[in-house]
Design a protein around this motif. Structure first.
Motif, short mmCIF file in Angstrom:
data_model
loop_
_atom_site.label_atom_id
_atom_site.label_comp_id
_atom_site.label_asym_id
_atom_site.label_seq_id
_atom_site.Cartn_x
_atom_site.Cartn_y
_atom_site.Cartn_z
N ALA A 1 1.12 -1.28 -0.10
CA ALA A 1 -0.06 0.24 0.11
C ALA A 1 1.02 1.24 -0.18
O ALA A 1 0.21 2.13 -0.45
N ARG B 1 3.16 1.79 -2.04
CA ARG B 1 3.43 2.52 -2.94
C ARG B 1 2.48 3.09 -2.90
O ARG B 1 2.96 4.10 -4.74
N ASP B 2 1.76 2.67 -3.57
CA ASP B 2 0.01 3.55 -4.29
C ASP B 2 0.38 4.95 -3.80
O ASP B 2 0.03 5.65 -4.02
N ARG B 3 0.50 5.00 -1.97
CA ARG B 3 0.84 6.19 -1.32
C ARG B 3 2.15 7.20 -1.48
O ARG B 3 2.07 8.89 -2.07
N GLN C 1 4.73 7.26 -7.73
CA GLN C 1 4.16 7.63 -9.30
C GLN C 1 4.75 6.12 -10.34
O GLN C 1 5.74 6.39 -10.21
#
Length: 194
Positions: free
Chosen positions: A156, A158-160, A163
């Motif tokens: 998760a 990585r999503d925060r 890009q």
């Protein structure tokens, strides 16, 4: 190969057993082929007289295996300690953390993300990160990572903080700005080691 093991121990403190003597033998062979040399003695002479060749040799010897949040429990414990103990005890002083060896940046950047996720303001800490590898530091400073840097079940973060790009994943500037990278000095006053 004992002479190269000795030189590595003397120059950078590397114990050959930590990476295996065959790794050193492979690195010597690759550098000798690259330079068109036939004997280890010739290569040893070059190593003993060239800072540039030592730097190249070290790049072939080190093991750059790392990934983000490599040990998740460690980062959680670190963030908990900072919130519960360090910040209350030092309300007006920014915390400084040293990450060494930092390889290609996954560890110091994981520290930053753990602190940010815990609610620690970026102005309350600074991460200094040091490595002997100029190549690893260049990768770290670029903030560009491929899939091999993301392992485990919980991605998760990585999503925060990243890009997607055509070349991998680009780390957010807010995280990158919290880390200061520096290359460790390979050479002592008495280079070359004897």
């Amino acid at each position: 190969m004992k002479q190269f093991e000795h030189l590595l121990k003397k120059t950078i403190g590397l114990d050959a057993q930590s990476i295996g003597p065959t790794s050193i033998q492979r690195a010597v062979g690759l550098r000798m082929r690259s330079l068109g040399l036939k004997s280890p003695g010739e290569y040893q002479q070059i190593l003993e007289n060239s800072h540039a060749e030592w730097s190249e040799f070290v790049e072939f010897v080190i093991v750059p295996e790392t990934w983000f949040f490599r040990n998740p429990a460690l980062f959680a414990a670190f963030a908990h300690h900072v919130l519960a103990e360090w910040l209350p005890a030092h309300p007006s002083v920014p915390m400084r953390v040293l990450s060494i060896p930092c390889a290609s940046g996954e560890e110091p950047y994981s520290l930053v993300m753990a602190l940010l996720d815990a609610g620690v303001a970026p102005e309350r800490f600074q991460i200094d990160a040091v490595d002997i590898s100029a190549r690893a530091l260049a990768c770290a400073e670029s903030g560009l990572y491929g899939n091999h840097s993301f392992r485990g079940e919980d991605l998760a973060f990585r999503d925060r903080y990243f890009q997607p790009s055509g070349e991998g994943f680009v780390l957010a500037a807010a995280v990158r700005n919290c880390v200061r990278f520096c290359r460790g000095n390979l050479f002592s006053e008495d280079f070359p080691p004897k």
